[in-house]
Design a protein around this motif. Structure first.
Motif, PDB file in Angstrom:
ATOM      1  N   ARG A  50      44.054  29.171 -43.216  1.00 19.20           N
ATOM      2  CA  ARG A  50      45.136  28.410 -43.863  1.00 19.20           C
ATOM      3  C   ARG A  50      44.555  27.113 -44.428  1.00 19.20           C
ATOM      4  N   GLU A 109      54.569  33.880 -43.550  1.00 19.28           N
ATOM      5  CA  GLU A 109      53.448  32.968 -43.351  1.00 19.28           C
ATOM      6  C   GLU A 109      53.475  32.270 -41.997  1.00 19.28           C
ATOM      7  N   HIS A 150      46.687  33.739 -41.761  1.00 18.04           N
ATOM      8  CA  HIS A 150      46.246  33.465 -43.132  1.00 18.04           C
ATOM      9  C   HIS A 150      47.453  33.062 -43.975  1.00 18.04           C
ATOM     10  N   SER A 151      47.272  32.102 -44.842  1.00 22.55           N
ATOM     11  CA  SER A 151      48.324  31.758 -45.793  1.00 22.55           C
ATOM     12  C   SER A 151      48.379  32.806 -46.898  1.00 22.55           C
TER      13      SER A 151
END
Length: 345
Positions: free
Chosen positions: A139, A263, A268-269
């Motif tokens: 992120r 999210e 992970h974004s």
């Protein structure tokens, strides 16, 4: 948010906007691909154009969904007459639940029980290491690049199925199981850059038994048909998405689970997942479409469930419309044949 479906009656096909309990057909549009191309050329927002064109025939959504109408639901994206221009791929180890399942799966056949008992750190698999890297660097701050997630390829548009179509366990496969996910739908503009059309419910159907045999089988385990739909959501909220998945055998629900994605539930974004898919030049060919699965929270396989011929997989996510339902079909092992290349020499 605007929800769109693609429908077909055997003679013609249409795009329709969901206006529960109705479908309102869009005038002069045969595919969402055509609609997206029009927006790329005009600069108009896809949701605005869809609303403006939704002045056609009104259909009973219940009749279409239950199969009592002449119209049937298609996958909510395709490239008509050119299925090879659609790429299906995805990223794994993005959800904590899936990481735990993968860790258990890949430890099952290591033959390292004594070593693990003496030294617990020896139990950390490559899958769990990759998941931990995602927690640490998946992120990134805006404008920065994070670590790459696990990535896999599933096939082209020929491998895509719509709601209620069977998902088949091939004769050469060892197993077939559901993966309840959200999939992002993208089109590549003339400038070679990706544009997100929307998101949809997906069943990223895989051969988990083959993968369990050895984690290096992951690539081959993913080369299976899959399903998305029924509704493509334009402007979906992907921060927190709650849902449920069920496996039904006849009148009995043999497995069900509440699931989460979005999210806030991922290491992970979305921006990081998109960057690492579209950084490859081959994934930025103008006019191509991409269906990208964002990862699953839980699998029935992880709870010891083996699907059988005739089972139904049902996936629902809040805010994404009606459930995606598909039956499982199993090819007879007797149909497995050697595939031999012929020489043109």
């Amino acid at each position: 948010m605007v929800h769109l479906v693609q429908i077909d009656n055997g003679l013609s096909r249409r795009v329709a906007m969901v206006d529960e309990p109705y479908l309102r057909c869009l005038n002069d549009v045969r595919s969402i691909y055509q609609l997206a191309q029009s927006c790329l050329q005009s600069g108009e927002r896809l949701s605005d154009l869809a609303l403006a064109l939704a002045q056609g025939e009104t259909l009973d959504y219940d009749a279409v969904y239950t199969g009592t109408s002449e119209w049937r639901l298609l996958a909510p994206i395709d490239v008509p007459e050119q299925p090879s221009r659609l790429t299906i791929a995805g990223t794994g180890l993005t959800h904590l639940g899936s990481a735990k399942d993968r860790q258990a799966m890949h430890l099952a056949n290591t033959g390292r029980d004594a070593e693990i008992a003496e030294k617990p750190s020896a139990a950390v698999t490559d899958s769990m290491r990759m998941f931990q890297w995602g927690v640490e660097r998946g992120r990134p701050a805006p404008g920065e690049i994070g670590i790459a997630p696990e990535w896999f390829y599933k096939g082209n548009g020929a491998m895509l199925r719509g709601p209620f179509e069977p998902l088949t366990v091939p004769a050469y496969a060892e197993d077939g199981g559901e993966e309840a996910e959200i999939a992002g739908i993208y089109i590549i503009g003339g400038n070679g850059m990706p544009y997100r059309i929307g998101m949809t419910i997906g069943n990223e159907f895989s051969d988990h038994q083959f993968e369990k045999r050895n984690y290096l089988n992951l690539a081959g385990s993913k080369l299976r048909i899959c399903s998305i739909g029924p509704e493509l959501v334009i402007g979906a909220d992907f921060e927190v998405v709650e849902g449920s998945v069920q496996i039904k055998r006849g009148a009995e629900t043999i497995w069900s689970k509440e699931i989460e994605t979005g999210e806030a539930n991922m290491c992970h974004s979305l921006a990081n997942l998109e960057h690492h898919h579209f950084k490859f030049e081959g994934h930025r060919q103008p006019g191509d479409v991409h269906v990208h699965f964002f990862g699953a929270h839980s699998l029935s396989f992880g709870d010891g469930i083996t699907l059988r011929d005739g089972d139904w997989m049902e996936i629902h996510f809040d805010g994404f419309g009606r459930a995606l339902r598909n039956p499982l079909r199993t090819e007879s092992k007797d149909t497995y044949r050697l595939v031999q290349a012929s020489s043109l020499a």
